[in-house]
Design an enzyme around this catalytic site. Structure first.
Site, short mmCIF file in Angstrom:
data_model
loop_
_atom_site.label_atom_id
_atom_site.label_comp_id
_atom_site.label_asym_id
_atom_site.label_seq_id
_atom_site.Cartn_x
_atom_site.Cartn_y
_atom_site.Cartn_z
N CYS A 124 60.44 -2.92 64.00
CA CYS A 124 59.70 -3.30 64.76
C CYS A 124 58.70 -4.35 64.61
O CYS A 124 58.13 -5.02 65.45
CB CYS A 124 58.91 -2.05 65.38
N LYS A 142 61.46 15.93 65.88
CA LYS A 142 63.14 15.53 66.57
C LYS A 142 63.28 14.12 66.14
O LYS A 142 62.91 13.15 66.55
CB LYS A 142 62.77 15.60 68.01
N GLU A 201 63.10 -7.85 73.56
CA GLU A 201 63.19 -7.23 72.08
C GLU A 201 64.71 -7.10 71.99
O GLU A 201 65.36 -6.25 72.36
CB GLU A 201 62.50 -5.96 72.04
N GLU A 222 54.19 4.17 68.93
CA GLU A 222 54.52 2.90 68.45
C GLU A 222 55.70 2.46 69.02
O GLU A 222 56.75 3.03 68.70
CB GLU A 222 54.53 3.34 66.98
P1 NAD Z 1 64.52 5.26 71.45
O1 NAD Z 1 63.03 5.34 72.27
O2 NAD Z 1 65.57 4.96 72.04
O3 NAD Z 1 64.64 6.61 70.69
C1 NAD Z 1 63.55 7.38 69.84
C2 NAD Z 1 63.54 8.61 69.79
O4 NAD Z 1 62.92 9.05 71.28
C3 NAD Z 1 64.76 9.18 69.36
O5 NAD Z 1 64.53 10.27 68.66
C4 NAD Z 1 65.24 9.66 70.83
O6 NAD Z 1 66.25 10.77 70.77
C5 NAD Z 1 64.09 9.92 71.49
N1 NAD Z 1 63.97 10.18 73.12
C6 NAD Z 1 64.66 9.28 73.93
N2 NAD Z 1 64.53 9.66 75.15
C7 NAD Z 1 63.46 10.51 75.14
C8 NAD Z 1 63.12 11.26 76.03
N3 NAD Z 1 63.12 11.01 77.37
N4 NAD Z 1 61.81 12.24 75.66
C9 NAD Z 1 61.75 12.39 74.49
N5 NAD Z 1 62.33 11.79 73.40
C10 NAD Z 1 63.31 10.81 73.71
O7 NAD Z 1 64.35 4.19 70.42
P2 NAD Z 1 65.28 3.77 69.16
O8 NAD Z 1 66.44 2.95 69.84
O9 NAD Z 1 65.66 5.00 68.39
O10 NAD Z 1 64.41 2.93 68.27
C11 NAD Z 1 64.25 1.51 68.20
C12 NAD Z 1 62.89 0.91 69.06
O11 NAD Z 1 61.91 1.64 68.11
C13 NAD Z 1 62.62 -0.11 69.19
O12 NAD Z 1 62.11 -0.61 70.50
C14 NAD Z 1 61.46 -0.46 67.94
O13 NAD Z 1 60.69 -1.79 68.26
C15 NAD Z 1 60.64 0.69 68.05
N6 NAD Z 1 60.16 1.00 66.93
C16 NAD Z 1 58.57 0.65 66.78
C17 NAD Z 1 58.10 0.93 65.78
C18 NAD Z 1 56.50 0.70 65.55
O14 NAD Z 1 56.01 1.06 64.63
N7 NAD Z 1 56.00 0.10 66.70
C19 NAD Z 1 58.46 1.33 64.44
C20 NAD Z 1 59.89 1.64 64.65
C21 NAD Z 1 60.82 1.44 65.62
#
Ligand code: NAD
Length: 502
Positions: free
Chosen positions: A299, A190, A396, A265
């Site tokens: 990230c 997804k 962040e 992550e």
């Molecule tokens: P997000 O958490 O809003 O969304 C990530 C994914 O989760 C999307 O596909 C979204 O549709 C899905 N999602 C949202 N709510 C959900 C739920 N209730 N159940 C299941 N899936 C759900 O994150 P974002 O805004 O897309 O990405 C940015 C974030 O990702 C930042 O906090 C960044 O630090 C983090 N990130 C971390 C790493 C790492 O390796 N630690 C790498 C890249 C990004």
């Protein structure tokens, strides 16, 4: 080298088919619509419509999970060498389509081409690396005692869910999907609703490379719809998730009833600590690169600079000059260093931290303003005269936004560095080896680089501590997550068995 006009023309060719058909889901090898209709994906460059996207809901996740479950026994039983060959073919096809992937990714996410062209190839490397490990994935240990030979073996856990964010989505998807497939798991992916293009290309490539139907299924949709349903589905044995910390927390709750294994992550507020004995110019280059590359939507970005007070004025002066010189522009222009942020809500969030920082009393030393009036471009931003408890030093921001703090002693630097909720990466700049060892040992982070920017070596563990994650990726760490370990104890002789009721 291609210029902007050439890139735009080539992109247009690649997008034409998506404009016609939309971006469909791929379930059991078939391109299918979503039961929730369609949603739009728009470019952060100018908000123009890229394509309609199939909106998957619980019913589509159910179909995908059933396909993944049905495909699992044969895929899990396939010889490692055969899985290896398929994964290498996927890598070949990614390389062959690397330019298309990079162009689409830039247009969909706003990331600059100079970085995305490498990220696409990195996706191929991820597949190659895990392709070579596939035949070894089941390897176990022999643990003999005087009476028994204990033998461990690993087997794939089953169908898994992979949920990815919008920042560098192609690279991150490969980083999760390649080890899952190498381990023998089947996958329901997804992707983020804001960047669906390259996930579709990856699914097509996998299919074309000979991955059997149902082994990788793609369901687009919203987090609260398709995402949530995936985390709750009883046939899905584990969830590999990359995204925000608060979403990770939700997923843990959603997955509780079905006892999901989770790998997270999450976010970061990573410190880069520059001591006064560091190589000034190299530290400066790395500080700038690690917060302003990839639009700061990274990230592992070093969003907190901790600079020793003895060099702070000189460091800040050099930093300000360079930050003001960073090229903000069209992501497909090869000269661009920062493109637009992913979407308006994120732009509003990032730019809101300008007011927050000023209200808390920090000094806006560079940037802080929008560029142009179309798209979500923001100038690279730097706050100085900040203090560790300010929100700009704790939260962040996930944009090209650096908060600089000063410190006097090593102990003070450590206290500031560790005093946040997150613990993903840390960067330490010093030429004192003893201090580097001591400081990196005490820094609360999953990954630390000393006198370096983030340079990833694939066999090393990747992941965070505290609110930055659970679990590690990379080589055997990935297999530990995607596989179950079994111990079988063989009696070596006639050891004494207690006789009850004799
Ligand atoms: P997000 O958490 O809003 O969304 C990530 C994914 O989760 C999307 O596909 C979204 O549709 C899905 N999602 C949202 N709510 C959900 C739920 N209730 N159940 C299941 N899936 C759900 O994150 P974002 O805004 O897309 O990405 C940015 C974030 O990702 C930042 O906090 C960044 O630090 C983090 N990130 C971390 C790493 C790492 O390796 N630690 C790498 C890249 C990004």
């Amino acid at each position: 080298m291609s210029d902007l006009a050439t890139h735009l023309a080539r992109l247009d060719g690649h997008l034409a088919r998506f404009r016609d058909t939309g971006i469909l889901n791929l379930i059991n090898g078939q391109s299918v619509a979503g039961s929730g209709g369609m949603f739009e994906t728009r470019s952060p460059v100018d908000e123009s419509l890229i394509a309609q996207v199939a909106r998957g809901e619980a019913a589509d996740i159910d179909a995908a999970a059933k396909a993944a479950k049905a495909a699992f026994p044969a895929w899990a039983a396939m010889e490692g060498d055969k899985r290896k060959a398929i994964l290498h073919r996927i890598a070949d096809l990614i390389e062959a389509r690397a330019e298309e992937i990079a162009l689409c990714e830039c247009w969909d996410t706003g990331q600059a081409y100079r970085f995305m062209s490498k990220a696409a190839l990195r996706g191929a490397e991820n597949f190659r690396y895990f392709a070579d490990l596939a035949p070894l994935a089941r390897d176990g240990q022999s643990l003999p005692t005087a009476t028994h030979l204990n033998v461990t073996s690993r087997s794939p856990i089953g169908p898994v869910g992979v949920i990815t964010p919008w920042n560098t989505p192609f690279m991150l998807s490969t980083w999760k999907i390649a080890p899952a497939l190498a381990a023998g798991c089947t996958v329901v992916h997804k992707p983020a609703e804001f960047s669906p293009l390259t996930a579709r290309i990856l699914a097509e490539i996998c299919h074309e490379a000979g991955l059997p139907a149902g082994v990788l299924n793609l369901v687009n949709g919203m987090g609260e719809g398709a995402g949530k349903a995936l985390t709750e589905h009883p046939d899905i044995k584990a969830i590999a998730f990359v995204g925000e910390s608060k979403t990770g927390s939700m997923i843990m709750k959603q997955g509780a009833d079905t006892l999901k294994r989770v790998h997270f992550e999450l976010g970061g507020k990573n410190p880069v600590v520059v001591f006064d004995d560091a190589d000034f110019e190299r530290a400066l280059d790395a500080v700038i690169f690690m917060i302003y590359s990839l639009n700061g939507e990274r990230c592992t970005s070093s969003s907190r600079l901790l600079v020793q007070d003895t060099i702070a004025d000189r460091f800040h002066a050099a930093l300000i000059a360079r930050v003001n010189n960073i090229k903000v522009g069209h992501p497909l222009d090869p000269a661009t260093e920062i493109g637009p942020l992913i979407h308006k809500t994120h732009f509003d969030k990032v730019t809101s931290y300008v007011e927050i920082g000023l209200a808390d009393g920090a000094t806006l030393a560079a940037g802080g303003t929008r560029v142009g009036d179309a798209g979500w471009f923001v100038r690279p931003t730097l706050f100085t005269q900040a203090s560790p408890q300010m929100r700009i030093a704790q939260e962040e921001v996930f944009g090209p936004f650096l908060t600089s703090l000063t410190f006097t002693s090593e102990a003070q630097a450590l206290e500031i560095a560790n005093n946040v909720a997150y613990g993903l990466t840390g960067y330490v700049w010093t030429n004192d080896l003893t201090r580097a060892l001591r400081f990196s040992g005490a820094l609360e982070a999953g990954m630390i680089w000393v006198n370096s920017e983030n340079v990833r070596h694939l066999p090393t563990p990747f992941g965070g501590v505290k609110a930055s994650g659970i679990g590690r990726d990379g080589a055997q760490w990935s297999f530990e997550f995607y596989m179950e370990t079994k111990n079988t104890a063989f009696a070596l002789g006639q050891h004494k068995i207690q006789r009850l009721g004799a």
